[in-house]
Design an enzyme around this catalytic site. Structure first.
Site, PDB file in Angstrom:
ATOM      1  N   HIS A 110      11.500   0.424   5.622  1.00  0.00           N
ATOM      2  CA  HIS A 110      10.357  -0.341   5.119  1.00  0.00           C
ATOM      3  C   HIS A 110      10.549  -0.694   3.646  1.00  0.00           C
ATOM      4  O   HIS A 110      10.383  -1.845   3.250  1.00  0.00           O
ATOM      5  CB  HIS A 110       9.080   0.480   5.310  1.00  0.00           C
ATOM      6  CG  HIS A 110       7.830  -0.285   5.068  1.00  0.00           C
ATOM      7  ND1 HIS A 110       7.476  -1.394   5.807  1.00  0.00           N
ATOM      8  CD2 HIS A 110       6.827  -0.102   4.159  1.00  0.00           C
ATOM      9  CE1 HIS A 110       6.313  -1.860   5.373  1.00  0.00           C
ATOM     10  NE2 HIS A 110       5.903  -1.101   4.364  1.00  0.00           N
ATOM     11  N   ASP A 118      12.831  -0.188  10.128  1.00  0.00           N
ATOM     12  CA  ASP A 118      11.525   0.022   9.498  1.00  0.00           C
ATOM     13  C   ASP A 118      10.674   0.916  10.397  1.00  0.00           C
ATOM     14  O   ASP A 118      10.320   0.533  11.506  1.00  0.00           O
ATOM     15  CB  ASP A 118      10.840  -1.332   9.286  1.00  0.00           C
ATOM     16  CG  ASP A 118       9.588  -1.257   8.424  1.00  0.00           C
ATOM     17  OD1 ASP A 118       8.906  -0.215   8.458  1.00  0.00           O
ATOM     18  OD2 ASP A 118       9.292  -2.237   7.736  1.00  0.00           O
ATOM     19  N   SER A 166       4.649  -5.835   2.679  1.00  0.00           N
ATOM     20  CA  SER A 166       3.875  -4.941   3.538  1.00  0.00           C
ATOM     21  C   SER A 166       2.415  -5.376   3.595  1.00  0.00           C
ATOM     22  O   SER A 166       2.106  -6.465   4.052  1.00  0.00           O
ATOM     23  CB  SER A 166       4.017  -3.495   3.055  1.00  0.00           C
ATOM     24  OG  SER A 166       3.525  -2.594   4.015  1.00  0.00           O
ATOM     25  N   MET A 167       1.489  -4.558   3.081  1.00  0.00           N
ATOM     26  CA  MET A 167       0.085  -4.960   3.070  1.00  0.00           C
ATOM     27  C   MET A 167      -0.114  -6.268   2.327  1.00  0.00           C
ATOM     28  O   MET A 167      -0.974  -7.076   2.688  1.00  0.00           O
ATOM     29  CB  MET A 167      -0.777  -3.863   2.436  1.00  0.00           C
ATOM     30  CG  MET A 167      -2.244  -4.206   2.412  1.00  0.00           C
ATOM     31  SD  MET A 167      -3.302  -2.919   1.723  1.00  0.00           S
ATOM     32  CE  MET A 167      -4.882  -3.776   1.898  1.00  0.00           C
ATOM     33  N   TRP A 198       0.859  -1.184   0.000  1.00  0.00           N
ATOM     34  CA  TRP A 198       0.000   0.000   0.000  1.00  0.00           C
ATOM     35  C   TRP A 198       0.890   1.226   0.000  1.00  0.00           C
ATOM     36  O   TRP A 198       1.886   1.235   0.744  1.00  0.00           O
ATOM     37  CB  TRP A 198      -0.876  -0.030   1.245  1.00  0.00           C
ATOM     38  CG  TRP A 198      -1.761   1.142   1.481  1.00  0.00           C
ATOM     39  CD1 TRP A 198      -3.062   1.288   1.060  1.00  0.00           C
ATOM     40  CD2 TRP A 198      -1.469   2.324   2.234  1.00  0.00           C
ATOM     41  NE1 TRP A 198      -3.574   2.479   1.500  1.00  0.00           N
ATOM     42  CE2 TRP A 198      -2.607   3.141   2.218  1.00  0.00           C
ATOM     43  CE3 TRP A 198      -0.336   2.794   2.909  1.00  0.00           C
ATOM     44  CZ2 TRP A 198      -2.657   4.384   2.863  1.00  0.00           C
ATOM     45  CZ3 TRP A 198      -0.381   4.028   3.533  1.00  0.00           C
ATOM     46  CH2 TRP A 198      -1.532   4.805   3.513  1.00  0.00           C
TER      47      TRP A 198
END
Length: 278
Positions: free
Chosen positions: A258, A229, A100-101, A34
């Site tokens: 991240h 992160d 991530s997402m 995202w």
């Protein structure tokens, strides 16, 4: 352009998901973070194909070149979309990689559909097991963090996304690893997403509990996280996923933010290809 049509009609009409499909061999599906699109995987696709794999990357509903419905951004629906991609393309022995997402899609897919067509999984800077602070998850982030995201998106989405990009890369620390132009490119991708999808996905990745899903993993799993992160802190994500997934390889990239797939491309490439080939 390549599209598959979803079968899930819970939230209205079927929708089309855009995907790219290159190479031959064992299939590897890349699921983006995202608020980006499949384009975030640009520097990994070539390496995966050159290593002898078939590489498929698709745009989550609401993002990139996929349809942008008003609803359907919960993880059950997103996992159903992933299942439709696998089914429509007739895939088996698949390696699913979520950033991530996108790690949430990997987790919920395995929790809901199992691993009959999956041989390996990877969670990269991923949101599982549970981002939200609760009584039984005291190390999580306060709900106000996610409410703040939504407030800023509603106020000035483009401005919020620019600031998010700085934090995504810990830009002040990594100016020698990522250019302003790359940040602007990411921003332009993020701005093309549906504003409704951008908002709804904050609740999805922020408030969804994947702990039971991770316990269902029964395939070799790669977990990669940067120890710097600032978006999805390693202590509440990668380290906790490591404790819940039975057969895992846990890799920490020192100093990585991240967005480590860009800032630490070389290190990440070596880790990922070693896992794919193993």
């Amino acid at each position: 352009m390549n599209y598959i049509e979803t079968k899930n009609e819970e939230h209205g009409n079927k929708i089309k998901l855009f995907y790219e499909d290159y190479g031959e061999g064992q299939p590897v599906i890349l699921i983006h973070g995202w608020p980006l699109s499949h384009k975030m995987w640009e520097y990994q696709v070539e390496k995966i194909v050159d290593a002898g794999f078939r590489c498929i990357s698709y745009d989550r509903r609401g993002f990139g070149d996929s349809d942008k419905p008003w609803e359907g951004y919960d993880y059950d629906t997103l996992a159903s979309d992933l299942n439709d991609v696998i089914t429509a393309l007739g895939l088996s022995d698949t390696i699913i990689v979520g950033f991530s997402m996108g790690g949430g899609e990997v987790a919920r897919f395995i929790g809901k559909y199992g691993t009959a067509n999956v041989s390996k999984a990877a969670l990269i800077s991923a949101v599982p097991p549970f981002m939200l602070k609760t009584d039984n998850n005291p190390d999580g982030l306060e709900k106000e963090v996610f409410e703040g995201f939504k407030k800023e998106i509603r106020k000035d989405r483009a401005g919020f996304l620019a600031g998010f990009g700085d934090k995504f890369y810990n830009y002040d620390k990594n100016k020698d690893r990522v250019s302003k132009d790359q940040k602007h490119y990411d921003w332009s991708i993020a701005c093309r997403a549906s504003s409704k999808a951008t908002l709804d996905c904050v609740d999805s990745f922020g408030l969804t509990d994947f702990r039971e899903d991770l316990k269902q993993f029964d395939v070799p799993t790669l977990i990669v996280h940067g120890d710097d992160d600032e978006i999805v802190p390693i202590d509440i994500a990668g380290k906790k996923s490591k404790d819940l997934v039975k057969d895992n390889t846990f890799e920490v990239i020192k100093g990585a933010p991240h967005g480590l797939i860009m800032t630490h491309k070389k290190e990440f490439k070596e880790i990922l290809l070693r896992f794919l080939k193993k």
